[in-house]
Write an enzyme that holds these catalytic residues in place. Structure first.
Site, PDB file in Angstrom:
ATOM      1  N   LYS A   1      40.916  46.971  42.714  1.00  0.00           N
ATOM      2  CA  LYS A   1      41.401  45.609  42.494  1.00  0.00           C
ATOM      3  C   LYS A   1      41.515  44.950  43.856  1.00  0.00           C
ATOM      4  O   LYS A   1      41.740  45.627  44.864  1.00  0.00           O
ATOM      5  CB  LYS A   1      42.799  45.644  41.851  1.00  0.00           C
ATOM      6  CG  LYS A   1      43.134  44.418  41.057  1.00  0.00           C
ATOM      7  CD  LYS A   1      42.536  44.482  39.664  1.00  0.00           C
ATOM      8  CE  LYS A   1      42.915  43.312  38.813  1.00  0.00           C
ATOM      9  NZ  LYS A   1      42.443  43.476  37.425  1.00  0.00           N
TER      10      LYS A   1
ATOM     11  N   VAL B   1      40.867  36.337  25.071  1.00  0.00           N
ATOM     12  CA  VAL B   1      41.038  37.572  24.305  1.00  0.00           C
ATOM     13  C   VAL B   1      41.547  37.266  22.890  1.00  0.00           C
ATOM     14  O   VAL B   1      40.972  37.710  21.890  1.00  0.00           O
ATOM     15  CB  VAL B   1      42.019  38.535  25.028  1.00  0.00           C
ATOM     16  CG1 VAL B   1      42.245  39.787  24.196  1.00  0.00           C
ATOM     17  CG2 VAL B   1      41.487  38.897  26.410  1.00  0.00           C
TER      18      VAL B   1
ATOM     19  N   GLY C   1      48.974  34.583  22.138  1.00  0.00           N
ATOM     20  CA  GLY C   1      48.005  34.184  23.174  1.00  0.00           C
ATOM     21  C   GLY C   1      46.706  33.792  22.490  1.00  0.00           C
ATOM     22  O   GLY C   1      46.121  34.599  21.754  1.00  0.00           O
TER      23      GLY C   1
ATOM     24  N   GLY D   1      43.858  32.652  24.072  1.00  0.00           N
ATOM     25  CA  GLY D   1      42.874  32.454  25.143  1.00  0.00           C
ATOM     26  C   GLY D   1      41.612  33.231  24.842  1.00  0.00           C
ATOM     27  O   GLY D   1      41.261  33.454  23.675  1.00  0.00           O
TER      28      GLY D   1
END
Ligand code: NAD
Length: 373
Positions: free
Chosen positions: A82, A186, A182, A184
């Site tokens: 990351k 996903v 959520g 969005g």
């Protein structure tokens, strides 16, 4: 700028990693960044590049480790990593391009790190990085990328995971009532793919509010509101509720697809479902996982259920096409969901424990094949 409190970077980590922590400073363009390459036993590490002002290197390491486990669980030929660019992602586009191109040139020598999109970066940013160093995933379709948020790679995987997990919770997707926190990339795609498999969306939330209707919500109408920049709470065919109340909505499958720690010890008792499929990263605390297990709620952990995006990225990196990505997501996410839940049942432990063991076992085998572990 986010700073690190640790003075001894070697104190961070364990026998798995990290293998490299690289701090980057390019004062002439105001670039400050950190890259954590956790483990490369399986191959060059894939992991998102986040742009945010307030992520510590320690947090970056935690996110890199999550990628190691996710990639190992899926048997990808990639380790986990990351990176964080410490900056405001809403800066003017020319400034952002300059910063990201500077970041790209700085990571050019880190051949075992392949960046991907994350919070604050997108496919255009990956296009800039690829232009500089020829190495990035999550690229624009025009240069051979598979636009994973457009095709709904992660949401597809979440739906596959739910389909495989349903019988473990005594459910069938036909007629199953689904709640998604959520809406969005996903959440919306998970809802769409689940609807195609016979399920019914009965509750949904975004940052602006939540709406429920036991008879079902019209996903296309919700998507239209989103395209208009409105919240799902503006939907007319349901009852608007407080965001915090969504967790108590009666349903069969509850899908967190928004933020970390959505299911915690202080609210897990309110869940009124039989199956949780984790679309978001770390949406449930360890305490909450234990309580779900005691309550008989089947919970598929994040790094098993939401691996569709990274599987798609790995397919893109190897030159594969969209159809290959979908087939591989079905095989990897579906297979891992089944294995995790079978092992959890046999060992009588929460699925997150069985899944961690599965990933670590695979990682150890890969590490044994390497000269330096
Ligand atoms: P997104 O920004 O497209 O959507 C996030 C959604 O969550 C939005 O609808 C937003 O309004 C909503 N939201 C934010 N805070 C909320 C709150 N407090 N209550 C209710 N809703 C809230 O993000 P995304 O790409 O869909 O990612 C969602 C989660 O899944 C994140 O945790 C992300 O790290 C994780 N994830 C994403 C992918 C991917 O491929 N995009 C892959 C793996 C994991």
């Amino acid at each position: 700028m986010a700073t690190d409190s640790f003075t001894d970077p070697f104190a961070l980590g364990d026998e798995i990693g990290p293998s490299k922590i690289v701090y980057i400073r390019t004062p002439s363009v105001g670039l400050r960044a950190v890259v954590v390459i956790d483990n490369v036993a399986a191959g060059p590490a894939i992991g998102g590049t986040r742009m945010a002002p307030d992520v510590s290197a320690r947090e970056c390491f935690r996110l890199a480790r999550a990628m190691t486990l996710k990639n190992a669980a899926c048997g990808l030929r990639h380790g986990g990593a990351k990176s964080v660019i410490f900056a405001d992602p809403t800066m003017p586009r020319p400034d952002k391009e300059q910063l990201i191109r500077a970041f790209a040139t700085a990571i050019a020598p880190l051949a075992d790190y392949i960046p991907g999109p994350d919070m604050g970066t997108d496919e255009t940013a990956m296009g800039w990085i690829h232009d500089e160093i020829g190495r990035a995933v999550g690229l624009p379709a025009e240069i051979g990328g598979i636009p994973l948020d457009v095709i709904g790679a992660t949401g597809f995987g979440v739906a596959i995971s739910a389909e495989v997990a349903a019988p473990f919770a005594g459910l069938s997707l036909k007629g199953a009532r689904v709640v998604v926190q959520g809406f969005g990339a996903v959440g919306e795609h998970a809802a769409r793919f689940l609807e195609k498999r016979g399920a019914r969306l009965v509750g949904v939330a975004d940052i602006g509010g939540a709406v429920v209707n036991p008879d079902g919500l019209d996903i296309e109408a919700l998507a239209q509101l989103k395209r208009l920049g409105k919240s799902v709470a503006a939907y007319r065919g349901g009852r608007v509720i407080a965001n915090e109340a969504l967790i108590a909505t009666p349903c069969d499958i509850w899908i967190p697809a928004a933020r970390p720690d959505a299911i915690r010890a202080d609210n897990v008792e309110r869940l009124d479902c039989r199956l949780v499929v984790q679309g978001a990263n770390v949406p449930a605390t360890r305490d909450a996982e234990g309580i779900m297990f005691q309550r008989g709620i089947v919970s598929v952990p994040d790094f098993i259920a939401n691996a569709g995006g990274v599987v798609s990225a790995a397919v893109e990196y190897s030159g594969g096409a969209r159809a290959t990505a979908f087939a591989m997501i079905e095989e990897k996410v579906g297979g891992n969901t089944r294995l995790t839940l079978e092992r959890a049942r046999a060992m009588s432990v929460p699925p997150v424990e069985a899944a961690s063991q599965l990933a670590i076992d695979r990682l150890r085998k890969m590490m044994e094949l390497r000269r330096w572990r």
